[in-house]
Design a protein around this motif. Structure first.
Motif, PDB file in Angstrom:
ATOM      1  N   TYR A 109      10.218 115.379  53.255  1.00 19.84           N
ATOM      2  CA  TYR A 109      10.959 116.636  53.247  1.00 19.84           C
ATOM      3  C   TYR A 109      11.250 117.092  54.463  1.00 19.84           C
ATOM      4  O   TYR A 109      12.673 117.251  54.801  1.00 19.84           O
ATOM      5  N   ALA A 110      10.439 117.031  55.466  1.00 21.06           N
ATOM      6  CA  ALA A 110      10.562 117.576  56.797  1.00 21.06           C
ATOM      7  C   ALA A 110      11.235 116.595  57.522  1.00 21.06           C
ATOM      8  O   ALA A 110      12.470 116.767  58.377  1.00 21.06           O
ATOM      9  N   ILE A 111      11.126 115.279  57.380  1.00 18.64           N
ATOM     10  CA  ILE A 111      11.783 114.264  57.967  1.00 18.64           C
ATOM     11  C   ILE A 111      13.280 114.173  57.540  1.00 18.64           C
ATOM     12  O   ILE A 111      14.355 113.947  58.381  1.00 18.64           O
ATOM     13  N   ASN A 112      13.552 114.320  56.319  1.00 17.77           N
ATOM     14  CA  ASN A 112      15.077 114.302  55.689  1.00 17.77           C
ATOM     15  C   ASN A 112      15.606 115.707  56.281  1.00 17.77           C
ATOM     16  O   ASN A 112      16.696 115.567  56.829  1.00 17.77           O
ATOM     17  N   LYS A 113      14.971 116.839  56.482  1.00 18.14           N
ATOM     18  CA  LYS A 113      15.724 118.050  57.217  1.00 18.14           C
ATOM     19  C   LYS A 113      15.982 117.537  58.682  1.00 18.14           C
ATOM     20  O   LYS A 113      17.102 117.979  59.022  1.00 18.14           O
ATOM     21  N   VAL A 114      15.063 117.102  59.352  1.00 18.97           N
ATOM     22  CA  VAL A 114      15.448 116.730  60.558  1.00 18.97           C
ATOM     23  C   VAL A 114      16.619 115.599  60.732  1.00 18.97           C
ATOM     24  O   VAL A 114      17.573 115.725  61.535  1.00 18.97           O
ATOM     25  N   LYS A 115      16.633 114.839  59.841  1.00 20.40           N
ATOM     26  CA  LYS A 115      17.833 113.818  59.877  1.00 20.40           C
ATOM     27  C   LYS A 115      19.061 114.547  59.538  1.00 20.40           C
ATOM     28  O   LYS A 115      20.128 114.026  60.107  1.00 20.40           O
ATOM     29  N   SER A 116      18.915 115.539  58.817  1.00 18.97           N
ATOM     30  CA  SER A 116      20.084 116.095  58.491  1.00 18.97           C
ATOM     31  C   SER A 116      20.760 117.231  59.292  1.00 18.97           C
ATOM     32  O   SER A 116      21.543 118.194  59.102  1.00 18.97           O
ATOM     33  N   LEU A 117      19.830 117.397  60.430  1.00 17.57           N
ATOM     34  CA  LEU A 117      20.265 118.474  61.488  1.00 17.57           C
ATOM     35  C   LEU A 117      19.908 119.748  60.865  1.00 17.57           C
ATOM     36  O   LEU A 117      20.657 120.835  61.529  1.00 17.57           O
ATOM     37  N   GLU A 118      18.909 119.959  60.231  1.00 15.03           N
ATOM     38  CA  GLU A 118      18.825 121.230  59.512  1.00 15.03           C
ATOM     39  C   GLU A 118      17.475 121.785  60.237  1.00 15.03           C
ATOM     40  O   GLU A 118      16.554 121.157  60.699  1.00 15.03           O
ATOM     41  N   TYR A 119      17.441 123.148  60.013  1.00 12.03           N
ATOM     42  CA  TYR A 119      16.129 123.725  60.351  1.00 12.03           C
ATOM     43  C   TYR A 119      15.037 123.530  59.499  1.00 12.03           C
ATOM     44  O   TYR A 119      15.354 123.292  58.447  1.00 12.03           O
ATOM     45  N   ILE A 120      13.761 123.236  60.168  1.00 13.23           N
ATOM     46  CA  ILE A 120      12.720 123.073  59.411  1.00 13.23           C
ATOM     47  C   ILE A 120      11.546 123.608  60.105  1.00 13.23           C
ATOM     48  O   ILE A 120      11.190 123.610  61.203  1.00 13.23           O
ATOM     49  N   GLU A 121      10.476 124.291  59.294  1.00  8.44           N
ATOM     50  CA  GLU A 121       9.754 124.935  59.760  1.00  8.44           C
ATOM     51  C   GLU A 121       8.526 124.105  60.644  1.00  8.44           C
ATOM     52  O   GLU A 121       8.164 122.890  60.024  1.00  8.44           O
ATOM     53  N   LEU A 122       7.883 124.477  61.616  1.00  2.00           N
ATOM     54  CA  LEU A 122       6.923 123.636  62.556  1.00  2.00           C
ATOM     55  C   LEU A 122       5.683 123.585  61.711  1.00  2.00           C
ATOM     56  O   LEU A 122       5.087 122.339  62.124  1.00  2.00           O
ATOM     57  N   TRP A 123       5.597 124.189  60.602  1.00  2.00           N
ATOM     58  CA  TRP A 123       4.053 124.030  59.920  1.00  2.00           C
ATOM     59  C   TRP A 123       4.111 122.474  59.433  1.00  2.00           C
ATOM     60  O   TRP A 123       2.940 122.025  59.453  1.00  2.00           O
ATOM     61  N   TYR A 124       5.044 121.927  59.041  1.00  2.00           N
ATOM     62  CA  TYR A 124       5.174 120.559  58.525  1.00  2.00           C
ATOM     63  C   TYR A 124       4.468 119.520  59.543  1.00  2.00           C
ATOM     64  O   TYR A 124       4.036 118.284  59.053  1.00  2.00           O
ATOM     65  N   TRP A 125       4.415 119.891  60.862  1.00  2.00           N
ATOM     66  CA  TRP A 125       3.707 119.087  61.976  1.00  2.00           C
ATOM     67  C   TRP A 125       2.393 119.497  62.299  1.00  2.00           C
ATOM     68  O   TRP A 125       1.761 118.957  63.395  1.00  2.00           O
ATOM     69  N   THR A 126       1.834 120.610  61.731  1.00  2.00           N
ATOM     70  CA  THR A 126       0.644 121.137  62.105  1.00  2.00           C
ATOM     71  C   THR A 126      -0.433 120.149  61.199  1.00  2.00           C
ATOM     72  O   THR A 126      -0.162 119.472  60.531  1.00  2.00           O
TER      73      THR A 126
END
Length: 310
Positions: free
Chosen positions: A124-141
């Motif tokens: 989900y986080a990777i898809n958000k990054v790919k779509s140039l969308e904001y994503i919470e930092l928590w997904y990489w904690t």
């Protein structure tokens, strides 16, 4: 021409010298048309007729052979077409089966697994990054990556969901995991400073891995986190908390402006810290902390007063 049913090679010339022929010929004989002449003409006539039969027979045999050859060729061609059709059917069937087979790469013999396990980030986080969308930092904690690893074991990558990512009037099937928000996600303003320090590296690496993100944008965001790391406010009480609040607000606004369809919107440079806004956030936070301190003091006083009365 009628078909010849009997091989003329099997025919033999009648014996015109026999008594029965000679008796018949004798009745026809004259001084100018002798018996011998009649006999010879009969032999010549039969021979000529027989020769024509032989020639017709040979022609018929040749025609039959040609017809049989053509028939054999036609049969062979039909057999080849049937075999070709079967082969094509087998090929298509195999191709269809191959499509359904899970793809697997060949492994490198004697190659060891990496010493450290790869960090798993939510699809989900990777898809958000790919779509140039904001994503919470928590997904990489660490907690977010652990949650992603759990999701990988419980959500199949083959399960698809219908989305509108293809644009207006278009629909696409994409992995359902790419749209599954974690129920454990923590807002940016509520994560710890340590979690932000760990997560920012994962986010920047993910952005660098996506061709949609221009390098200057990744560099600007990297400068943003570097400025936060070295900001003097970290040495003050509640300074890191204020920097986290600033990070949460500003990064979300940056993404919103980058994706805006309004031509009048000019996205700001996130790598430059707006000290005025940061100090307003800090002052507001201090006021809240002060108010919370007063409230706690009042509670303690009231509690002590109540105990004294009892």
């Amino acid at each position: 021409m009628p078909r010849i049913t009997r091989d003329p090679n099997l025919e033999e010339m009648p014996d015109f010298d026999a008594e029965e022929f000679q008796t018949t010929f004798q009745a026809l004989a004259t001084e100018d048309n002798t018996l011998e002449a009649i006999t010879q003409r009969s032999k010549d006539a039969w021979t000529a007729s027989h020769q024509k039969k032989l020639e017709a027979w040979q022609a018929q045999v040749a025609e039959d052979a040609e017809a049989e050859r053509q028939l054999e060729e036609e049969r062979a061609r039909e057999e080849q077409e049937r075999e070709a059709a079967k082969e094509e059917s087998r090929r298509l069937e195999k191709a269809e089966k191959d499509k359904k087979k899970p793809k697997v790469k060949a492994f490198v013999a004697n190659k060891l697994v990496n010493t450290f396990a790869a960090i798993r980030t939510s699809q989900y986080a990777i898809n958000k990054v790919k779509s140039l969308e904001y994503i919470e930092l928590w997904y990489w904690t660490p907690e977010g990556c652990a949650d992603a690893a759990t999701q990988d074991r419980t959500v199949s990558s083959t399960v698809l969901a219908l989305t509108s990512e293809g644009g207006i009037g278009q629909a696409l099937f994409t992995p359902a995991a790419a749209h599954k928000v974690s129920t454990k996600v923590v807002a940016d303003e509520k994560i710890t400073w340590r979690d932000m320090s760990v997560a920012k590296t994962g986010l920047l690496q993910c952005m660098r891995g996506e061709e949609n993100w221009p390098e200057e944008h990744v560099m600007a965001l990297g400068s943003f986190f570097l400025e936060l790391d070295h900001h003097e406010l970290r040495r003050r009480d509640y300074g890191e908390e204020a920097l986290l609040l600033y990070q949460a607000e500003v990064r979300r606004e940056w993404h919103e402006q980058l994706r805006s369809t309004d031509d009048t919107v000019e996205p700001f440079d996130i790598g430059v810290i707006n000290e005025t806004r940061l100090m307003r956030i800090y002052d507001k936070l201090l006021s809240q902390k002060h108010a919370q301190g007063i409230a706690r003091s009042v509670v303690i006083v009231l509690s002590n007063f109540t105990r004294a009365l009892t």
